[in-house]
Enzyme design. Structure first.
Site, PDB file in Angstrom:
ATOM      1  N   TYR A  57      -2.704   3.625  -8.723  1.00  0.00           N
ATOM      2  CA  TYR A  57      -1.576   4.487  -9.074  1.00  0.00           C
ATOM      3  C   TYR A  57      -1.320   4.500 -10.585  1.00  0.00           C
ATOM      4  O   TYR A  57      -0.604   5.363 -11.087  1.00  0.00           O
ATOM      5  CB  TYR A  57      -0.297   4.049  -8.371  1.00  0.00           C
ATOM      6  CG  TYR A  57      -0.344   4.041  -6.871  1.00  0.00           C
ATOM      7  CD1 TYR A  57      -1.357   4.679  -6.160  1.00  0.00           C
ATOM      8  CD2 TYR A  57       0.636   3.363  -6.141  1.00  0.00           C
ATOM      9  CE1 TYR A  57      -1.388   4.652  -4.780  1.00  0.00           C
ATOM     10  CE2 TYR A  57       0.608   3.339  -4.758  1.00  0.00           C
ATOM     11  CZ  TYR A  57      -0.408   3.975  -4.080  1.00  0.00           C
ATOM     12  OH  TYR A  57      -0.434   3.931  -2.711  1.00  0.00           O
ATOM     13  N   HIS A 118      -7.323  -1.926  -1.086  1.00  0.00           N
ATOM     14  CA  HIS A 118      -6.768  -0.581  -0.929  1.00  0.00           C
ATOM     15  C   HIS A 118      -7.496   0.252   0.117  1.00  0.00           C
ATOM     16  O   HIS A 118      -6.886   1.065   0.808  1.00  0.00           O
ATOM     17  CB  HIS A 118      -6.780   0.148  -2.274  1.00  0.00           C
ATOM     18  CG  HIS A 118      -5.759   1.222  -2.389  1.00  0.00           C
ATOM     19  ND1 HIS A 118      -5.229   1.642  -3.583  1.00  0.00           N
ATOM     20  CD2 HIS A 118      -5.147   1.985  -1.456  1.00  0.00           C
ATOM     21  CE1 HIS A 118      -4.351   2.608  -3.383  1.00  0.00           C
ATOM     22  NE2 HIS A 118      -4.287   2.837  -2.102  1.00  0.00           N
TER      23      HIS A 118
END
Length: 269
Positions: A57, A118
């Site tokens: 992010y 992730h």
């Protein structure tokens, strides 16, 4: 805030805030980081203490900044971040360690409550090797719990069978139209807490109409009904909103319960 005890013994708040567009120009996932903590400050004011970010992010530093600016002790927060499942971060132990250290530095914290892989990749043995490095951080108390994201039964079962510290969380996509009941059920069976990302996304108009009818009976919105359904079945939810009003609404789901009939309708959406 209601919590669920993870298999490591620590508690995770059942509602967290997603952050993947926070602190970015035009509130765009690919936008340039601008360091704006407006949405995070509003969420903290509303009562959020669980925040979900990731190296991918690019805004871990914005989350860390907002927590410092809040003046609230770090111990009051539950922070999640994630290591990308790409060679740059996973090719060897040094790369994994570098990723963890970068997250700690960006978040301006000495510990991370939950650290996730992730997403999986094809080589499950490599995933287990990355996991072993993360286990060492748990041993040292730097990471309090480790888990995975976007893992299906194949990858999760391999890790369960080839790990010393079992995954505490499996964060997956789950929302009306794509509940992902199979992997949620498997995760719960294995004492891995399922966590829903995007719980209010990609919902059809017809589903919203049915959810709104259920919500009317409880004086709640369709989105509150969705979040309530998830937590009633043991799923942690990570909604995200740039609106302070909607952030507050997403927390206001602990004063009603769904009937069995309503849950069957929702399950079928």
């Amino acid at each position: 805030m209601k919590t669920i005890e993870l298999n490591t013994g620590i508690d995770i708040p059942v509602i967290g805030s997603g952050t993947n567009t926070f602190g970015k120009e035009n509130k765009d996932y690919q936008g340039t980081i601008n360091g704006d903590t407006t949405e995070l400050a509003a969420a903290i004011k509303a009562g959020y203490r669980h925040f979900d970010t990731a190296i991918a992010y690019r805004n871990e530093a914005v989350v860390g900044k907002a927590i410092l600016e809040s003046g609230i002790d770090r111990s009051e927060f539950f922070l999640t971040s994630k290591i990308p499942g790409t060679p740059e971060y996973t090719k060897d132990a040094a790369s994994v360690k570098s990723a963890v250290e970068s997250s700690l530095s960006a978040l301006q914290t000495e510990t991370i409550d939950l650290y996730l892989i992730h997403h999986p990749w094809d080589n499950v043995e490599e995933i287990a090797a990355v996991w072993a490095v993360l286990e060492a951080y748990v041993d040292r108390g730097i990471i309090k719990a480790i888990g995975v994201s976007n893992f299906q039964e194949k990858e999760l079962s391999y890790l369960l069978d080839h790990s010393r510290i079992k995954p505490a969380v499996n964060q997956i996509e789950s929302h009306p139209g794509k509940w992902n009941d199979g992997i949620i059920g498997y995760s719960l069976e294995k004492q891995v807490v399922p966590e829903a990302w995007g719980p209010l996304s990609r919902i059809s108009d017809s589903a919203k109409e049915q959810l709104t009818k259920i919500g009317d009976h409880h004086q709640k919105s369709w989105s509150q009904v969705v979040l309530r359904y998830q937590i009633e079945r043991g799923v942690v939810v990570i909604p995200k909103s740039h609106s302070a009003e909607h952030q507050a609404d997403n927390l206001a789901i602990f004063d009603f319960s769904l009937t069995d009939e309503e849950k069957e309708i929702i399950k079928g959406l």
